[in-house]
Write a protein that holds these residues in place. Structure first.
Motif, PDB file in Angstrom:
ATOM      1  N   LEU A 110      -6.331 -23.441 -27.065  1.00  0.00           N
ATOM      2  CA  LEU A 110      -6.187 -23.303 -25.620  1.00  0.00           C
ATOM      3  C   LEU A 110      -5.750 -21.896 -25.237  1.00  0.00           C
ATOM      4  CD1 LEU A 110      -4.490 -26.710 -24.751  1.00  0.00           C
ATOM      5  CD2 LEU A 110      -6.858 -26.052 -24.344  1.00  0.00           C
ATOM      6  N   ASN A 111      -4.870 -21.318 -26.045  1.00  0.00           N
ATOM      7  CA  ASN A 111      -4.404 -19.963 -25.764  1.00  0.00           C
ATOM      8  C   ASN A 111      -5.539 -18.953 -25.816  1.00  0.00           C
ATOM      9  OD1 ASN A 111      -2.994 -17.226 -27.066  1.00  0.00           O
ATOM     10  ND2 ASN A 111      -1.848 -18.177 -25.406  1.00  0.00           N
ATOM     11  N   SER A 112      -6.431 -19.104 -26.789  1.00  0.00           N
ATOM     12  CA  SER A 112      -7.561 -18.173 -26.894  1.00  0.00           C
ATOM     13  C   SER A 112      -8.514 -18.334 -25.724  1.00  0.00           C
ATOM     14  CB  SER A 112      -8.309 -18.386 -28.220  1.00  0.00           C
ATOM     15  OG  SER A 112      -8.920 -19.663 -28.259  1.00  0.00           O
ATOM     16  N   ILE A 113      -8.703 -19.569 -25.257  1.00  0.00           N
ATOM     17  CA  ILE A 113      -9.587 -19.816 -24.114  1.00  0.00           C
ATOM     18  C   ILE A 113      -8.956 -19.297 -22.823  1.00  0.00           C
ATOM     19  CG2 ILE A 113     -10.530 -21.663 -22.666  1.00  0.00           C
ATOM     20  CD1 ILE A 113     -11.174 -23.126 -25.330  1.00  0.00           C
ATOM     21  N   VAL A 114      -7.640 -19.459 -22.690  1.00  0.00           N
ATOM     22  CA  VAL A 114      -6.935 -18.913 -21.526  1.00  0.00           C
ATOM     23  C   VAL A 114      -7.143 -17.397 -21.461  1.00  0.00           C
ATOM     24  CG1 VAL A 114      -4.654 -18.400 -20.581  1.00  0.00           C
ATOM     25  CG2 VAL A 114      -5.188 -20.716 -21.326  1.00  0.00           C
ATOM     26  N   ARG A 115      -7.050 -16.746 -22.602  1.00  0.00           N
ATOM     27  CA  ARG A 115      -7.204 -15.281 -22.637  1.00  0.00           C
ATOM     28  C   ARG A 115      -8.619 -14.856 -22.242  1.00  0.00           C
ATOM     29  NH1 ARG A 115      -2.982 -12.602 -25.011  1.00  0.00           N
ATOM     30  NH2 ARG A 115      -1.390 -13.950 -25.938  1.00  0.00           N
ATOM     31  N   VAL A 116      -9.618 -15.614 -22.704  1.00  0.00           N
ATOM     32  CA  VAL A 116     -11.001 -15.311 -22.314  1.00  0.00           C
ATOM     33  C   VAL A 116     -11.172 -15.498 -20.804  1.00  0.00           C
ATOM     34  CG1 VAL A 116     -13.405 -16.061 -22.505  1.00  0.00           C
ATOM     35  CG2 VAL A 116     -11.985 -15.919 -24.553  1.00  0.00           C
ATOM     36  N   ARG A 117     -10.616 -16.590 -20.279  1.00  0.00           N
ATOM     37  CA  ARG A 117     -10.698 -16.860 -18.841  1.00  0.00           C
ATOM     38  C   ARG A 117     -10.046 -15.734 -18.038  1.00  0.00           C
ATOM     39  NH1 ARG A 117      -6.999 -21.200 -17.731  1.00  0.00           N
ATOM     40  NH2 ARG A 117      -8.443 -22.630 -18.747  1.00  0.00           N
ATOM     41  N   GLU A 118      -8.873 -15.292 -18.481  1.00  0.00           N
ATOM     42  CA  GLU A 118      -8.155 -14.250 -17.744  1.00  0.00           C
ATOM     43  C   GLU A 118      -8.844 -12.889 -17.871  1.00  0.00           C
ATOM     44  OE1 GLU A 118      -5.903 -14.749 -15.491  1.00  0.00           O
ATOM     45  OE2 GLU A 118      -6.235 -16.856 -15.972  1.00  0.00           O
ATOM     46  N   ASP A 119      -9.500 -12.648 -19.002  1.00  0.00           N
ATOM     47  CA  ASP A 119     -10.271 -11.410 -19.143  1.00  0.00           C
ATOM     48  C   ASP A 119     -11.416 -11.388 -18.132  1.00  0.00           C
ATOM     49  OD1 ASP A 119      -8.681 -10.421 -21.139  1.00  0.00           O
ATOM     50  OD2 ASP A 119     -10.000 -11.035 -22.788  1.00  0.00           O
ATOM     51  N   LEU A 120     -12.070 -12.539 -17.966  1.00  0.00           N
ATOM     52  CA  LEU A 120     -13.167 -12.623 -16.995  1.00  0.00           C
ATOM     53  C   LEU A 120     -12.650 -12.456 -15.568  1.00  0.00           C
ATOM     54  CD1 LEU A 120     -15.212 -15.588 -18.524  1.00  0.00           C
ATOM     55  CD2 LEU A 120     -15.973 -13.221 -18.319  1.00  0.00           C
ATOM     56  N   ARG A 121     -11.527 -13.107 -15.267  1.00  0.00           N
ATOM     57  CA  ARG A 121     -10.952 -12.945 -13.921  1.00  0.00           C
ATOM     58  C   ARG A 121     -10.495 -11.502 -13.725  1.00  0.00           C
ATOM     59  NH1 ARG A 121      -8.430 -18.755 -12.837  1.00  0.00           N
ATOM     60  NH2 ARG A 121      -6.770 -18.198 -14.255  1.00  0.00           N
ATOM     61  N   GLY A 122     -10.006 -10.902 -14.806  1.00  0.00           N
ATOM     62  CA  GLY A 122      -9.566  -9.510 -14.722  1.00  0.00           C
ATOM     63  C   GLY A 122     -10.684  -8.576 -14.327  1.00  0.00           C
ATOM     64  N   GLU A 123     -11.917  -8.882 -14.763  1.00  0.00           N
ATOM     65  CA  GLU A 123     -13.061  -8.049 -14.396  1.00  0.00           C
ATOM     66  C   GLU A 123     -13.268  -8.052 -12.892  1.00  0.00           C
ATOM     67  OE1 GLU A 123     -15.033  -6.055 -16.327  1.00  0.00           O
ATOM     68  OE2 GLU A 123     -13.474  -6.471 -17.814  1.00  0.00           O
ATOM     69  N   ILE A 124     -13.070  -9.216 -12.270  1.00  0.00           N
ATOM     70  CA  ILE A 124     -13.195  -9.310 -10.814  1.00  0.00           C
ATOM     71  C   ILE A 124     -12.141  -8.445 -10.146  1.00  0.00           C
ATOM     72  CG2 ILE A 124     -12.969 -10.843  -8.820  1.00  0.00           C
ATOM     73  CD1 ILE A 124     -15.556 -11.243 -10.310  1.00  0.00           C
ATOM     74  N   PHE A 125     -10.915  -8.492 -10.647  1.00  0.00           N
ATOM     75  CA  PHE A 125      -9.833  -7.759  -9.985  1.00  0.00           C
ATOM     76  C   PHE A 125      -9.841  -6.266 -10.299  1.00  0.00           C
ATOM     77  CE2 PHE A 125      -8.259 -12.116  -9.555  1.00  0.00           C
ATOM     78  CZ  PHE A 125      -8.071 -12.105  -8.182  1.00  0.00           C
ATOM     79  N   LYS A 126     -10.611  -5.867 -11.306  1.00  0.00           N
ATOM     80  CA  LYS A 126     -10.847  -4.433 -11.486  1.00  0.00           C
ATOM     81  C   LYS A 126     -11.638  -3.917 -10.299  1.00  0.00           C
ATOM     82  CE  LYS A 126     -10.785  -4.145 -16.528  1.00  0.00           C
ATOM     83  NZ  LYS A 126     -11.617  -3.980 -17.754  1.00  0.00           N
ATOM     84  N   SER A 127     -12.564  -4.739  -9.826  1.00  0.00           N
ATOM     85  CA  SER A 127     -13.328  -4.379  -8.631  1.00  0.00           C
ATOM     86  C   SER A 127     -12.426  -4.337  -7.409  1.00  0.00           C
ATOM     87  CB  SER A 127     -14.452  -5.398  -8.393  1.00  0.00           C
ATOM     88  OG  SER A 127     -15.329  -5.428  -9.494  1.00  0.00           O
ATOM     89  N   VAL A 128     -11.468  -5.265  -7.367  1.00  0.00           N
ATOM     90  CA  VAL A 128     -10.510  -5.286  -6.260  1.00  0.00           C
ATOM     91  C   VAL A 128      -9.696  -4.005  -6.261  1.00  0.00           C
ATOM     92  CG1 VAL A 128      -8.491  -6.456  -5.304  1.00  0.00           C
ATOM     93  CG2 VAL A 128     -10.375  -7.791  -6.237  1.00  0.00           C
ATOM     94  N   ASN A 129      -9.268  -3.571  -7.440  1.00  0.00           N
ATOM     95  CA  ASN A 129      -8.453  -2.357  -7.541  1.00  0.00           C
ATOM     96  C   ASN A 129      -9.210  -1.119  -7.079  1.00  0.00           C
ATOM     97  OD1 ASN A 129      -6.265  -3.751  -8.562  1.00  0.00           O
ATOM     98  ND2 ASN A 129      -6.890  -3.483 -10.688  1.00  0.00           N
ATOM     99  N   ASN A 130     -10.550  -1.168  -7.181  1.00  0.00           N
ATOM    100  CA  ASN A 130     -11.361  -0.039  -6.761  1.00  0.00           C
ATOM    101  C   ASN A 130     -11.925  -0.213  -5.351  1.00  0.00           C
ATOM    102  OD1 ASN A 130     -11.093   1.274  -9.259  1.00  0.00           O
ATOM    103  ND2 ASN A 130     -12.713   0.019 -10.152  1.00  0.00           N
ATOM    104  N   ASP A 131     -11.482  -1.247  -4.668  1.00  0.00           N
ATOM    105  CA  ASP A 131     -12.004  -1.555  -3.335  1.00  0.00           C
ATOM    106  C   ASP A 131     -11.650  -0.440  -2.348  1.00  0.00           C
ATOM    107  OD1 ASP A 131     -12.967  -2.753  -1.076  1.00  0.00           O
ATOM    108  OD2 ASP A 131     -11.278  -4.109  -0.842  1.00  0.00           O
TER     109      ASP A 131
END
Length: 223
Positions: A129-150
């Protein structure tokens, strides 16, 4: 040219293999819905699927891989953030974030298996579960990288507002799952309350965007 009928046994074999794999994956979901993650064992899964437990090892190699396959297939965020249409929408962040969170609300509210998985994730320290959580958060992090550059300057409000909204959706549903009662006089199972919650989510995101955009304009004027 050989007669096509000679290929039938192989096709049937492949079909039966896929059918058995689906039975096993469905069995995992049924157990999570009824018994919770505590019921996830080789014998119980095989019994629920009505197949020989050796087929778990034949088709998935291990119980761990079976569970991983199930979770990767079921998790809302892992599915939605890997879709190309989502990856290509980062130019309209307000709509994108609103769509993602509204989709999470609908998916999580209706899906007892997903609720069971989240309950498991929050209740037990588990390497899978921990490894899957990390994959999920990495994917969400990609979205918020765009937010940071908004260019509108929405980074701080939207990032933290989204975290609170997503966590709130999880909690409201898990609270009802465990306690079967209202939270702050909100009934997550009531259709009218669901509409009002979704309207509140949209309003909060809209205010977050307006606030940051207004702040940036005022800052520019002062300069």
């Amino acid at each position: 040219m050989p007669h096509l009928s000679i290929y039938k046994p192989m096709n049937e074999k492949i079909k039966n293999k896929e059918l058995t794999k689906r039975k096993l994956l469905n069995a995992v979901g049924e157990i999570i819905k009824v018994q919770g993650y505590q019921g996830l064992g080789v014998n119980k899964i095989a019994k629920q699927a009505k197949v020989d437990k050796r087929l778990i090892y034949r088709y998935f190699y291990s119980l761990q891989t079976l569970l991983e396959t199930y979770i990767l297939e079921k998790d809302y965020w892992l599915k939605i953030l890997n879709e190309e249409q989502i990856k290509n929408q980062t130019n309209d962040l307000e709509t994108l974030i609103g769509t993602l969170i509204s989709g999470q609300f609908d998916c999580f509210q209706d899906d007892e298996e997903m609720q069971g998985l989240m309950h498991w994730e929050l209740s037990e320290k588990n390497d899978l579960l921990n490894s899957i959580v990390r994959v999920r958060e990495d994917l969400r992090g990609e979205i918020f990288k765009s937010v940071n550059n908004d260019p509108k300057g929405n980074s701080i409000d939207l990032k933290f507002t989204s975290a609170l909204l997503i966590a709130g959706i999880y909690y409201l549903n898990l609270h009802h799952r465990v306690n079967d009662c209202k939270f702050c006089d909100v009934d997550i199972q009531n259709l009218d309350d669901q509409k009002k919650l979704k309207k509140a989510i949209s309003s909060i995101l809209e205010l977050s965007f307006q606030k940051k955009t207004k702040s940036k304009v005022e800052c520019s004027k002062s300069i």
